[in-house]
Design a protein around this motif. Sequence first.
Motif, mmCIF file in Angstrom:
data_model
loop_
_atom_site.group_PDB
_atom_site.id
_atom_site.type_symbol
_atom_site.label_atom_id
_atom_site.label_comp_id
_atom_site.label_asym_id
_atom_site.label_seq_id
_atom_site.Cartn_x
_atom_site.Cartn_y
_atom_site.Cartn_z
ATOM 1 N N VAL A 247 42.500 46.632 30.596
ATOM 2 C CA VAL A 247 42.306 45.413 29.806
ATOM 3 C C VAL A 247 43.563 45.123 28.973
ATOM 4 N N ASN A 248 43.940 43.842 28.980
ATOM 5 C CA ASN A 248 45.077 43.316 28.205
ATOM 6 C C ASN A 248 46.428 43.923 28.580
ATOM 7 N N GLU A 249 46.528 44.483 29.764
ATOM 8 C CA GLU A 249 47.793 45.017 30.275
ATOM 9 C C GLU A 249 48.246 44.153 31.443
ATOM 10 N N PRO A 250 49.552 44.066 31.693
ATOM 11 C CA PRO A 250 50.033 43.287 32.841
ATOM 12 C C PRO A 250 49.516 43.870 34.165
ATOM 13 N N LEU A 251 49.315 42.992 35.126
ATOM 14 C CA LEU A 251 48.973 43.450 36.471
ATOM 15 C C LEU A 251 50.195 44.132 37.061
ATOM 16 N N GLY B 145 32.678 44.151 61.357
ATOM 17 C CA GLY B 145 31.474 43.358 61.087
ATOM 18 C C GLY B 145 31.797 41.897 60.861
ATOM 19 N N ARG B 146 31.426 41.395 59.675
ATOM 20 C CA ARG B 146 31.613 39.988 59.319
ATOM 21 C C ARG B 146 32.873 39.753 58.499
ATOM 22 N N GLU B 147 33.803 40.700 58.460
ATOM 23 C CA GLU B 147 35.010 40.546 57.671
ATOM 24 C C GLU B 147 36.097 39.772 58.420
ATOM 25 N N VAL B 148 36.940 39.099 57.630
ATOM 26 C CA VAL B 148 38.064 38.332 58.162
ATOM 27 C C VAL B 148 39.310 38.739 57.380
ATOM 28 N N LEU B 149 40.379 39.069 58.085
ATOM 29 C CA LEU B 149 41.653 39.381 57.447
ATOM 30 C C LEU B 149 42.512 38.124 57.479
ATOM 31 N N VAL B 150 42.933 37.660 56.292
ATOM 32 C CA VAL B 150 43.732 36.438 56.181
ATOM 33 C C VAL B 150 45.084 36.794 55.584
ATOM 34 N N ARG B 151 46.164 36.369 56.248
ATOM 35 C CA ARG B 151 47.501 36.502 55.669
ATOM 36 C C ARG B 151 47.624 35.374 54.651
ATOM 37 N N THR B 152 47.606 35.742 53.391
ATOM 38 C CA THR B 152 47.569 34.763 52.311
ATOM 39 C C THR B 152 48.915 34.077 52.146
ATOM 40 N N ALA B 153 48.883 32.741 52.129
ATOM 41 C CA ALA B 153 50.088 31.950 51.892
ATOM 42 C C ALA B 153 50.139 31.491 50.438
ATOM 43 N N ALA B 154 48.973 31.262 49.842
ATOM 44 C CA ALA B 154 48.894 30.823 48.448
ATOM 45 C C ALA B 154 47.551 31.246 47.878
ATOM 46 N N THR B 155 47.541 31.525 46.595
ATOM 47 C CA THR B 155 46.291 31.870 45.929
ATOM 48 C C THR B 155 46.319 31.351 44.506
ATOM 49 N N GLY B 156 45.163 31.140 43.955
ATOM 50 C CA GLY B 156 45.059 30.667 42.582
ATOM 51 C C GLY B 156 44.598 31.777 41.660
ATOM 52 N N VAL B 157 44.888 31.602 40.396
ATOM 53 C CA VAL B 157 44.350 32.483 39.365
ATOM 54 C C VAL B 157 43.468 31.595 38.501
ATOM 55 N N CYS B 158 42.202 31.933 38.414
ATOM 56 C CA CYS B 158 41.291 31.079 37.652
ATOM 57 C C CYS B 158 40.794 31.810 36.412
ATOM 58 N N HIS B 159 39.931 31.134 35.665
ATOM 59 C CA HIS B 159 39.431 31.708 34.419
ATOM 60 C C HIS B 159 38.658 33.003 34.650
ATOM 61 N N SER B 160 38.012 33.155 35.799
ATOM 62 C CA SER B 160 37.289 34.397 36.087
ATOM 63 C C SER B 160 38.248 35.582 36.129
ATOM 64 N N ASP B 161 39.405 35.394 36.748
ATOM 65 C CA ASP B 161 40.417 36.452 36.797
ATOM 66 C C ASP B 161 40.915 36.771 35.386
ATOM 67 N N LEU B 162 41.162 35.731 34.598
ATOM 68 C CA LEU B 162 41.656 35.932 33.237
ATOM 69 C C LEU B 162 40.618 36.629 32.355
ATOM 70 N N HIS B 163 39.325 36.360 32.599
ATOM 71 C CA HIS B 163 38.276 37.060 31.857
ATOM 72 C C HIS B 163 38.344 38.556 32.110
ATOM 73 N N VAL B 164 38.600 38.954 33.343
ATOM 74 C CA VAL B 164 38.715 40.377 33.665
ATOM 75 C C VAL B 164 39.884 40.981 32.889
ATOM 76 N N ASP C 108 41.190 39.999 30.195
ATOM 77 C CA ASP C 108 40.875 40.015 28.763
ATOM 78 C C ASP C 108 39.721 40.953 28.419
ATOM 79 N N GLY C 109 39.064 41.530 29.433
ATOM 80 C CA GLY C 109 37.972 42.467 29.190
ATOM 81 C C GLY C 109 36.637 41.828 28.911
ATOM 82 N N VAL C 110 36.490 40.539 29.234
ATOM 83 C CA VAL C 110 35.225 39.858 28.970
ATOM 84 C C VAL C 110 34.546 39.405 30.259
ATOM 85 N N GLY C 111 34.947 39.957 31.379
ATOM 86 C CA GLY C 111 34.355 39.601 32.660
ATOM 87 C C GLY C 111 33.004 40.251 32.845
#
Length: 124
Positions: free
Chosen positions: A11-15, A27-46, A48-51
Amino acid sequence: MDMQAAVFRKVNEPLTVESVEIDKPWGREVLVRTAATGVCHSDLHVVDGVGRFPLDKPIVLGHEGAGVVEAVGAEVTTVQPGDHVVACLSGFCGRGSRSRVCRSGSSSASRATRSGCCSTRTPS
C-alpha cells in the motif's frame, strides 16, 4: 512463458515492473498481447489500500485493455489468435455474467469476456 507487468506489492508504494511467469491459456482463458491498458479508480483504490481485494499478496493491476489474441484455451470458441480485442476484465464479466455488456455479444470485448479471459493470475 514470461511477461513484463507492473506489480502492486505494498500500500502507498510505487508499482514495480517485473518479469512474471504465466501459464499457457487453458479452458476458457484467452492470452492477449496487450497494446494499451487503462488505469482506473479501482486500481488506484488498491494502491491506496482502500480496495475490496486482499492486499497480502502481489497483484498485477489493470483490467481495461486492448490488444491481439495470441492463444486461446480449448473451450474458447468466439475469438481466435490474431483477433483484435478490447476488454474490460472485471469481476462481473465471465461465466454466468449478468452484465449487459457481457451478455450483448455486440463487441469484441464482450466476446472475449464471455470466452473466459476474466481469469486472474498473481505473481508469486
